[in-house]
Design a protein around this motif. Structure first.
Motif, PDB file in Angstrom:
ATOM      1  N   UNK A  36       0.818  -1.200   0.000  1.00 53.81           N
ATOM      2  CA  UNK A  36       0.000   0.000   0.000  1.00 53.81           C
ATOM      3  C   UNK A  36       0.856   1.256   0.000  1.00 53.81           C
ATOM      4  N   UNK A  37       2.005   1.230   0.689  1.00 54.82           N
ATOM      5  CA  UNK A  37       2.881   2.405   0.732  1.00 54.82           C
ATOM      6  C   UNK A  37       3.431   2.703  -0.664  1.00 54.82           C
ATOM      7  N   UNK A  38       3.874   1.649  -1.362  1.00 52.85           N
ATOM      8  CA  UNK A  38       4.372   1.828  -2.722  1.00 52.85           C
ATOM      9  C   UNK A  38       3.272   2.347  -3.638  1.00 52.85           C
ATOM     10  N   UNK A  39       2.033   1.900  -3.456  1.00 55.44           N
ATOM     11  CA  UNK A  39       0.924   2.365  -4.277  1.00 55.44           C
ATOM     12  C   UNK A  39       0.633   3.851  -4.034  1.00 55.44           C
ATOM     13  N   UNK A  40       0.774   4.304  -2.799  1.00 51.00           N
ATOM     14  CA  UNK A  40       0.536   5.722  -2.512  1.00 51.00           C
ATOM     15  C   UNK A  40       1.565   6.606  -3.218  1.00 51.00           C
ATOM     16  N   UNK A  41       2.825   6.210  -3.178  1.00 50.06           N
ATOM     17  CA  UNK A  41       3.854   6.988  -3.876  1.00 50.06           C
ATOM     18  C   UNK A  41       3.641   6.942  -5.387  1.00 50.06           C
ATOM     19  N   UNK A  42       3.193   5.811  -5.866  1.00 50.50           N
ATOM     20  CA  UNK A  42       2.887   5.698  -7.296  1.00 50.50           C
ATOM     21  C   UNK A  42       1.790   6.682  -7.700  1.00 50.50           C
ATOM     22  N   UNK A  43       0.769   6.829  -6.849  1.00 51.51           N
ATOM     23  CA  UNK A  43      -0.313   7.757  -7.154  1.00 51.51           C
ATOM     24  C   UNK A  43       0.172   9.198  -7.140  1.00 51.51           C
ATOM     25  N   UNK A  44       1.046   9.538  -6.219  1.00 51.44           N
ATOM     26  CA  UNK A  44       1.580  10.907  -6.171  1.00 51.44           C
ATOM     27  C   UNK A  44       2.373  11.221  -7.441  1.00 51.44           C
ATOM     28  N   UNK A  45       3.190  10.262  -7.904  1.00 58.12           N
ATOM     29  CA  UNK A  45       3.937  10.486  -9.153  1.00 58.12           C
ATOM     30  C   UNK A  45       2.972  10.545 -10.334  1.00 58.12           C
ATOM     31  N   UNK A  46       1.909   9.727 -10.301  1.00 60.31           N
ATOM     32  CA  UNK A  46       0.915   9.776 -11.370  1.00 60.31           C
ATOM     33  C   UNK A  46       0.228  11.134 -11.412  1.00 60.31           C
ATOM     34  N   UNK A  47      -0.051  11.706 -10.226  1.00 60.10           N
ATOM     35  CA  UNK A  47      -0.643  13.039 -10.187  1.00 60.10           C
ATOM     36  C   UNK A  47       0.314  14.079 -10.771  1.00 60.10           C
ATOM     37  N   UNK A  48       1.614  13.934 -10.504  1.00 58.37           N
ATOM     38  CA  UNK A  48       2.601  14.847 -11.088  1.00 58.37           C
ATOM     39  C   UNK A  48       2.635  14.716 -12.613  1.00 58.37           C
ATOM     40  N   UNK A  49       2.540  13.463 -13.104  1.00 54.54           N
ATOM     41  CA  UNK A  49       2.493  13.270 -14.561  1.00 54.54           C
ATOM     42  C   UNK A  49       1.232  13.901 -15.149  1.00 54.54           C
ATOM     43  N   UNK A  50       0.134  13.825 -14.420  1.00 54.11           N
ATOM     44  CA  UNK A  50      -1.099  14.466 -14.890  1.00 54.11           C
ATOM     45  C   UNK A  50      -0.957  15.984 -14.957  1.00 54.11           C
ATOM     46  N   UNK A  51      -0.279  16.561 -13.963  1.00 51.85           N
ATOM     47  CA  UNK A  51      -0.037  18.012 -14.000  1.00 51.85           C
ATOM     48  C   UNK A  51       0.789  18.395 -15.225  1.00 51.85           C
ATOM     49  N   UNK A  52       1.705  17.516 -15.628  1.00 54.99           N
ATOM     50  CA  UNK A  52       2.491  17.789 -16.843  1.00 54.99           C
ATOM     51  C   UNK A  52       1.592  17.779 -18.084  1.00 54.99           C
TER      52      UNK A  52
END
Length: 426
Positions: free
Chosen positions: A70-86
């Protein structure tokens, strides 16, 4: 079958929801890319950011399915949100992908963090059109807000459904375990009742032999002994002595048969054997070792006392199995001159106050049932425990014990009868 069908249905639902989420992410990304290109964004840039977003999304989906961290999934979502901002830097049309992020946030984050994450991404969906077009429509603001609330509520509701499904599975497992324990108890009770019936029949036969054949042989012996001194015929005297010797030998044989039939001297009674079987099953199913300690003076018990103590042992050992985290348990049976006491002691975690323990909807009543059973038969239940120092229960029941040795009583009764008959003859 019902349990398997329930688990299979829940697994099918989970897989369907995951496939739907992946299809939604792909569809929203492709549609947003097409709209971005149609709105004047550079095709290469739009395709590039869409590919990066989908690649990172796919990587996280595969890793989450394999590891489940679950911890790895949370960090994955944060990076995915950063990619979405791009992607928003390329075109405001990519704001529709935020719906996928809101669903994931409701799954992975706690409610408070999910609300904060959703609020920040919602602000980005309002700021992107403003940055690209210099204005943002009221419909876009309200539509994004409704989408954010709906996605967050949908994901949290889905989580609650999953939790309810898990609770139902746990309840089914608990009911199945209780049913199996009930079947085991019924087997033990049937064996105990069969053993009690055998003892009762052997007791009846031994008493019948004692009251009829043994008494008649003793009478023959006494009559022959009395007539030896009265007769003057040498041949008759010799025959009477032979009759007396045969009667004495027959009396000893009958006494030996009665002693073998009498159940009071059995070393392994029905209750003790049943408790040993419970402990053996406990050792086979868990790492908990068990031992039985029985007083040598323990008398044979009435059937209702044996059944009550057996049920108490079964309930207590079930608690040891499920809650104690113990490595050893000892069951003791003691004769207290008019009552029987059974102690069950383990070296587990114990508890602070058994009287104020918290009961769950499907468990927590075992000790109450044991205490009620003891009170119904005029006994009592005492509990001693402290956190980290094990758990001990002491069940005491009144008893009307049978004689310690039926063989001695039979012998004394036979001798007393013989003496009386000798007196009468004299």
């Amino acid at each position: 079958m019902q349990k398997g069908e329930t688990v299979g249905t829940r697994g099918w639902t989970v897989r369907t929801m995951e496939i739907g989420q992946h299809a939604m992410a792909l569809a929203l990304t492709v549609i947003s890319c097409i709209r971005a290109i149609g709105g004047g964004a550079g095709p290469l840039a739009a395709i590039a950011v869409s590919f990066v977003f989908l690649a990172w999304y796919a990587l996280g989906a595969v890793r989450a399915a394999r590891s489940g961290a679950i911890v790895l999934a949370k960090w994955w979502l944060l990076v995915l949100a950063a990619a979405w901002l791009c992607t928003l830097l390329v075109s405001a049309e990519f704001i529709w992908i935020a719906f996928v992020l809101w669903l994931l946030a409701g799954h992975l984050f706690s409610m408070r963090i999910a609300v904060v994450f959703t609020a920040l991404t919602y602000i980005a969906t309002v700021a992107a059109p403003l940055a690209h077009y210099g204005e943002v429509g009221t419909a876009s603001i309200i539509g994004s807000l409704i989408g954010a609330v709906f996605a967050l509520g949908l994901s949290r509701g889905y989580i609650e459904l999953l939790r309810e499904g898990r609770r139902r599975e746990e309840l089914l497992q608990s009911l199945e375990l209780a049913h199996q324990n009930l079947l085991d108890l019924q087997d033990e009770l049937a064996l105990t009742q069969r053993h009690a019936g055998e003892i009762q029949e052997r007791t009846r036969v031994s008493r019948d032999i004692h009251d009829t054949i043994a008494q008649e042989i003793s009478s023959i012996r006494l009559i022959a002994h009395a007539e030896v001194d009265r007769t003057a015929d040498e041949h008759a005297s010799q025959v009477l002595r032979q009759v007396e010797d045969l009667a004495a030998q027959s009396s000893r044989d009958v006494r030996r048969i009665i002693a073998a039939l009498a159940p009071a001297e059995l070393e392994d009674g029905a209750l003790t054997a049943a408790i040993r079987r419970l402990l053996t099953r406990l050792e086979d199913d868990t790492s908990i070792s068990g031992r039985v300690e029985v007083d040598e003076t323990l008398p044979s018990l009435p059937a209702e006392v044996e059944v009550a103590l057996l049920r108490t042992a079964q309930s207590a050992l079930a608690n040891v199995r499920q809650h104690s985290q113990a490595s050893r348990v000892v069951v003791s049976l003691m004769d207290l001159d008019g009552s029987i006491r059974m102690d069950i002691v383990d070296d587990g975690v114990g508890m602070a106050d058994p009287g104020s323990r918290q009961r769950e909807s499907e468990s927590g009543f075992g000790l109450d049932f044991i205490g009620s059973r003891m009170r119904e038969l005029g006994g009592e239940l005492v509990i001693e425990t402290t956190p980290g120092s094990g758990f001990a229960i002491s069940a005491t029941l009144p008893n009307n014990p049978t004689p310690a040795s039926r063989q001695d009583d039979l012998g004394e009764a036979e001798d007393g009868t013989a003496q009386g008959q000798q007196g009468d003859s004299a």
